[in-house]
Motif scaffolding. Structure first.
Motif, short mmCIF file in Angstrom:
data_model
loop_
_atom_site.label_atom_id
_atom_site.label_comp_id
_atom_site.label_asym_id
_atom_site.label_seq_id
_atom_site.Cartn_x
_atom_site.Cartn_y
_atom_site.Cartn_z
N GLY A 90 0.80 -1.22 0.00
CA GLY A 90 0.00 0.00 0.00
C GLY A 90 0.83 1.27 0.00
O GLY A 90 0.28 2.38 -0.04
N GLY A 91 2.15 1.13 0.06
CA GLY A 91 3.04 2.29 0.05
C GLY A 91 3.20 2.96 1.39
O GLY A 91 3.76 4.06 1.49
N TRP A 92 2.78 2.29 2.48
CA TRP A 92 2.74 2.94 3.78
C TRP A 92 4.12 3.11 4.41
O TRP A 92 4.32 4.02 5.21
CB TRP A 92 1.82 2.17 4.73
CG TRP A 92 0.42 2.11 4.24
CD1 TRP A 92 -0.24 1.02 3.73
CD2 TRP A 92 -0.51 3.19 4.14
NE1 TRP A 92 -1.50 1.36 3.34
CE2 TRP A 92 -1.70 2.69 3.57
CE3 TRP A 92 -0.44 4.55 4.46
CZ2 TRP A 92 -2.82 3.49 3.35
CZ3 TRP A 92 -1.56 5.35 4.24
CH2 TRP A 92 -2.72 4.81 3.69
N PRO A 99 9.48 11.89 -2.65
CA PRO A 99 8.96 11.34 -3.91
C PRO A 99 10.06 11.07 -4.95
O PRO A 99 9.90 10.20 -5.81
CB PRO A 99 8.00 12.43 -4.39
CG PRO A 99 7.58 13.13 -3.14
CD PRO A 99 8.78 13.12 -2.25
N LYS A 100 11.17 11.78 -4.86
CA LYS A 100 12.28 11.58 -5.80
C LYS A 100 12.78 10.14 -5.75
O LYS A 100 13.27 9.61 -6.75
CB LYS A 100 13.42 12.54 -5.45
CG LYS A 100 14.66 12.40 -6.31
CD LYS A 100 15.74 13.37 -5.88
CE LYS A 100 17.03 13.17 -6.68
NZ LYS A 100 18.09 14.11 -6.22
N PHE A 101 12.64 9.50 -4.58
CA PHE A 101 13.12 8.13 -4.42
C PHE A 101 11.98 7.14 -4.21
O PHE A 101 12.19 6.03 -3.74
CB PHE A 101 14.10 8.06 -3.25
CG PHE A 101 15.29 8.96 -3.41
CD1 PHE A 101 16.32 8.64 -4.29
CD2 PHE A 101 15.37 10.15 -2.69
CE1 PHE A 101 17.41 9.48 -4.45
CE2 PHE A 101 16.47 10.99 -2.84
CZ PHE A 101 17.49 10.65 -3.72
N GLY A 102 10.75 7.56 -4.54
CA GLY A 102 9.61 6.65 -4.48
C GLY A 102 8.70 6.81 -3.28
O GLY A 102 7.75 6.04 -3.13
N GLY A 103 8.95 7.79 -2.42
CA GLY A 103 8.07 8.02 -1.27
C GLY A 103 6.84 8.81 -1.67
O GLY A 103 6.74 9.34 -2.78
N MET A 104 5.88 8.92 -0.74
CA MET A 104 4.66 9.69 -1.00
C MET A 104 4.83 11.18 -0.72
O MET A 104 4.04 11.99 -1.19
CB MET A 104 3.50 9.17 -0.13
CG MET A 104 2.91 7.86 -0.55
SD MET A 104 1.36 7.59 0.37
CE MET A 104 1.14 5.84 0.12
N LEU A 123 1.49 -2.51 18.35
CA LEU A 123 2.75 -1.78 18.51
C LEU A 123 3.94 -2.61 18.05
O LEU A 123 4.86 -2.08 17.40
CB LEU A 123 2.94 -1.36 19.97
CG LEU A 123 4.28 -0.69 20.30
CD1 LEU A 123 4.50 0.56 19.45
CD2 LEU A 123 4.36 -0.33 21.79
N SER A 124 3.97 -3.89 18.37
CA SER A 124 5.10 -4.73 17.96
C SER A 124 5.28 -4.71 16.46
O SER A 124 6.40 -4.61 15.94
CB SER A 124 4.89 -6.17 18.43
OG SER A 124 4.97 -6.27 19.83
N PHE A 125 4.18 -4.80 15.73
CA PHE A 125 4.25 -4.75 14.27
C PHE A 125 4.71 -3.38 13.80
O PHE A 125 5.56 -3.25 12.92
CB PHE A 125 2.87 -5.06 13.68
CG PHE A 125 2.81 -4.93 12.18
CD1 PHE A 125 3.05 -6.02 11.37
CD2 PHE A 125 2.53 -3.70 11.57
CE1 PHE A 125 3.02 -5.91 9.99
CE2 PHE A 125 2.50 -3.58 10.20
CZ PHE A 125 2.75 -4.68 9.40
N GLY A 126 4.16 -2.33 14.41
CA GLY A 126 4.46 -0.97 13.96
C GLY A 126 5.91 -0.58 14.10
O GLY A 126 6.39 0.31 13.38
N LEU A 127 6.65 -1.25 15.00
CA LEU A 127 8.05 -0.91 15.19
C LEU A 127 8.90 -1.22 13.96
O LEU A 127 9.89 -0.53 13.71
CB LEU A 127 8.60 -1.64 16.41
CG LEU A 127 8.11 -1.13 17.76
CD1 LEU A 127 8.53 -2.06 18.88
CD2 LEU A 127 8.63 0.28 18.03
N TYR A 128 8.54 -2.23 13.20
CA TYR A 128 9.36 -2.58 12.03
C TYR A 128 9.36 -1.46 10.98
O TYR A 128 10.44 -0.97 10.61
CB TYR A 128 8.88 -3.90 11.42
CG TYR A 128 9.09 -5.11 12.31
CD1 TYR A 128 10.34 -5.68 12.47
CD2 TYR A 128 8.03 -5.69 13.00
CE1 TYR A 128 10.54 -6.79 13.29
CE2 TYR A 128 8.20 -6.80 13.82
CZ TYR A 128 9.46 -7.35 13.96
OH TYR A 128 9.64 -8.44 14.78
N PRO A 129 8.21 -1.01 10.50
CA PRO A 129 8.24 0.10 9.53
C PRO A 129 8.70 1.42 10.14
O PRO A 129 9.27 2.25 9.44
CB PRO A 129 6.80 0.18 9.01
CG PRO A 129 5.97 -0.50 10.04
CD PRO A 129 6.84 -1.57 10.63
N MET A 130 8.47 1.61 11.45
CA MET A 130 8.90 2.85 12.10
C MET A 130 10.43 2.96 12.06
O MET A 130 10.98 4.03 11.78
CB MET A 130 8.42 2.90 13.54
CG MET A 130 8.92 4.13 14.31
SD MET A 130 8.38 4.11 16.03
CE MET A 130 9.27 5.51 16.67
#
Length: 592
Positions: A90-92, A99-104, A123-130
């Motif tokens: 989902g691009g989250w 955006p130059k490197f593919g971010g939103m 929270l445990s899951f959220g730490l990985y993308p954070m």
């Protein structure tokens, strides 16, 4: 535990009605064509669906199963890979990325709301993308164009993760004494050797590569913090064409068995002549790391808010359903054997405390995020400078105060459940266990208090503080007629904080112990005063609309509760500050 529902109505209120974020974005050229109110609403609604539908179902099972380690390989709990793939696709992961490197390219005011939703869900899951987003911030701000082009796109799209490797067994807060070494090589790379502990997401099975940012010292580095450099060390080497090559000399020696956040892999990481690349200049590692830290420390504060919100959602559902005894004023539910416990004053006290702290925290975290956006995107030099100085001032408060009151909220939620809150079935005890780490990592709350009092107040003679004080007083002057119910106690609170700040500045000149002795209580006085400012602004936005929607009537009632029952806490805290440091040193070490 109640199913999680993203608080989208309150998020919209804070962004659009309290802070009028759309007008701010329109004034910042870098954001004007990227985001508006309609775009923000669509993004947050979709994030809420992902949080509730894909991530929240993994929370309890992830806590019970935890991560496992086998000969260097870390396996995350069942369902995490699928949830992560949904999140990444989902691009989250790169929602705030360039955006130059593919971010939103979304502003922090939006990503802060997304972080809250994901961390409330799990929270445990959220730490990985954070941690990936944090690593990207440092790479983007300080690395060479070559490194940015090579690593950021795959990190933004979630194919690769990131980690931050700071702490060592003997070096926590005092990073100046780290022992990890980096030896320069003829090809411009470095060989990194050392052991790091407490590394969130240092190893896992969610992505095909992990990009470690590692603090280390060069052979000729000066002593202390001035000799720290930052290195990018991939788990798997990346070829010039962007494909993955051989595994680097990086290994996970073990994972920690913890009180909470069991679905998050907390790793011991061993670097044995691992190939790395310097970020920024030699001996500038802490500066590069602190680019990330302002964002990450706000993010940790939001974690406290997230768990308080999740606890409140479960507690309010339970309080409306659970029947015990009759209301003090008489029977409320004559068709039942007893009344719902929400009729009882103490239950209402706890629920309103949670509600007031959560909604105040959401507004405050959004306010700090707004300052981050101004500091980053404004083209007006003075505006940018003021935003950066407010960020420096408020970041330790955001980290420490939001997590301290976040724990209070999770405990209130457990208390409302009574015995059912103590057993695992209802999920309330997990929220307390998960929340406890937020007061410890990314700099303990005691260290945050020292940072506020010592570096952000005393070190600059209160100059950063004056921005905040002047803004609050300007708000009071502009609204004291129509909003007197709230501006009068706010005026008393800011004058008290002015006085306390002046006291701290004066006492620090004569006794070095006063800063540390006052710091925790001072931060809390500041936190409640900042929340009072948030609640006054929210009351202004809701006033006169109570008949339009129950939401506004609820907002006004909660504002009145905050000023009547929570803001007075500053009185005892202020007395503690002015009691000074003497009583802390009446005992010799042997007398403890």
């Amino acid at each position: 535990m109640a199913d999680y529902t993203a608080p989208l109505r309150d998020m919209s209120f804070v962004l659009n009605e309290v802070f009028q974020a759309g007008k701010l974005w329109a004034q910042l050229p870098a954001l004007a064509e990227t985001v508006d109110n309609e775009t923000a609403t669509a993004i947050l609604e979709e994030a809420g669906k992902v949080a509730a539908g894909s991530i929240a179902p993994t929370n309890r099972s992830g806590d019970e199963e935890g991560c496992s380690w086998n000969d260097g390989v870390v396996t995350t709990p069942k369902g995490f890979i699928e949830a992560y793939n949904t999140y990444a696709e989902g691009g989250w992961v790169g929602v705030g990325g360039d955006p130059k490197f593919g971010g939103m390219g979304m502003p922090k005011m939006i990503t802060a709301q997304i972080e809250e939703m994901i961390n409330s869900a799990n929270l445990s899951f959220g730490l990985y993308p954070m941690l990936t987003a944090g690593a990207c911030l440092s790479i983007h701000a300080h690395a060479s164009e070559e490194l940015k082009e090579k690593y950021l796109p795959n990190m933004y799209d979630g194919s690769w993760a990131g980690s931050m490797c700071l702490t060592e067994p003997h070096a926590g807060t005092d990073l100046g004494i780290i022992r990890t070494k980096a030896e320069p090589q003829a090809d411009g790379s470095y060989k990194v050797t050392g052991t790091k502990i407490f590394i969130t997401g240092g190893e896992h099975d969610l992505t095909e590569n992990i990009i470690h940012l590692v603090l280390a010292k060069l052979p000729d580095a000066p002593a202390g913090a001035k000799g720290i450099s930052l290195f990018l060390v991939p788990k798997v080497m990346v070829n010039n064409d962007g494909s993955l090559g051989e595994k680097n000399n990086v290994a996970c020696g073990s994972i920690e068995h913890k009180m909470g956040i069991n679905g998050s892999a907390t790793c011991v990481m061993n670097f044995d002549n691992a190939t790395g690349y310097i970020i920024d200049a030699p001996n500038k590692g802490l500066a590069a790391m602190f680019t990330m830290m302002n964002y990450e420390r706000l993010g940790v504060g939001i974690q406290g808010l997230s768990l308080g919100e999740r606890s409140y959602q479960s507690a309010i559902e339970y309080a409306k359903d659970r029947i015990q005894s009759r209301a003090p004023s008489g029977v409320v539910a004559p068709d039942k054997q007893a009344d719902p416990i929400i009729v009882h004053p103490d239950v209402r006290r706890m629920l309103l405390t949670m509600k007031a702290l959560n909604e105040g925290g959401r507004a405050f975290s959004s306010y700090v995020a707004m300052q981050l956006d101004i500091a980053k995107y404004s083209e007006e030099v003075e505006e940018q400078k003021r935003g950066a100085e407010l960020v420096a001032l408020l970041t330790p408060i955001a980290k420490a105060f939001l997590t301290d009151v976040g724990l209070e909220s999770t405990i209130h939620g457990q208390q409302i459940f009574g015995g059912h809150g103590y057993i695992r079935e209802w999920g309330q005890e997990q929220l307390i266990r998960d929340c406890r780490i937020t007061q410890i990592y990314e700099g303990t709350n005691g260290i945050q208090s020292l940072d506020l009092a010592g570096r952000k107040i005393v070190a600059n003679g209160g100059a950063f503080y004056q921005h905040f004080s002047d803004e609050v007083k300007a708000f009071i002057a502009a609204n004291q007629t129509d909003l007197a119910e709230f501006t009068a106690p706010l005026k008393a609170a800011i004058e008290n904080l002015d006085d306390l700040t002046a006291w701290l500045l004066a006492e620090a000149k004569n006794n070095a112990n006063e800063i540390g002795a006052a710091s925790v209580e001072y931060l809390h006085v500041f936190g409640y005063t900042a929340y009072a400012y948030m609640w006054a602004m929210m009351a202004r936005a809701a006033q006169g609309k109570e008949q339009e929607e129950d939401f506004y009537a609820s907002k006004m009632g909660t504002a009145r509760f905050f000023f009547a029952r929570l803001l007075p806490r500053i009185q005892s805290l202020s007395s503690s500050v002015k009691a000074g440091s003497e009583s802390l040193y009446l005992l010799d070490a042997e007398q403890f």
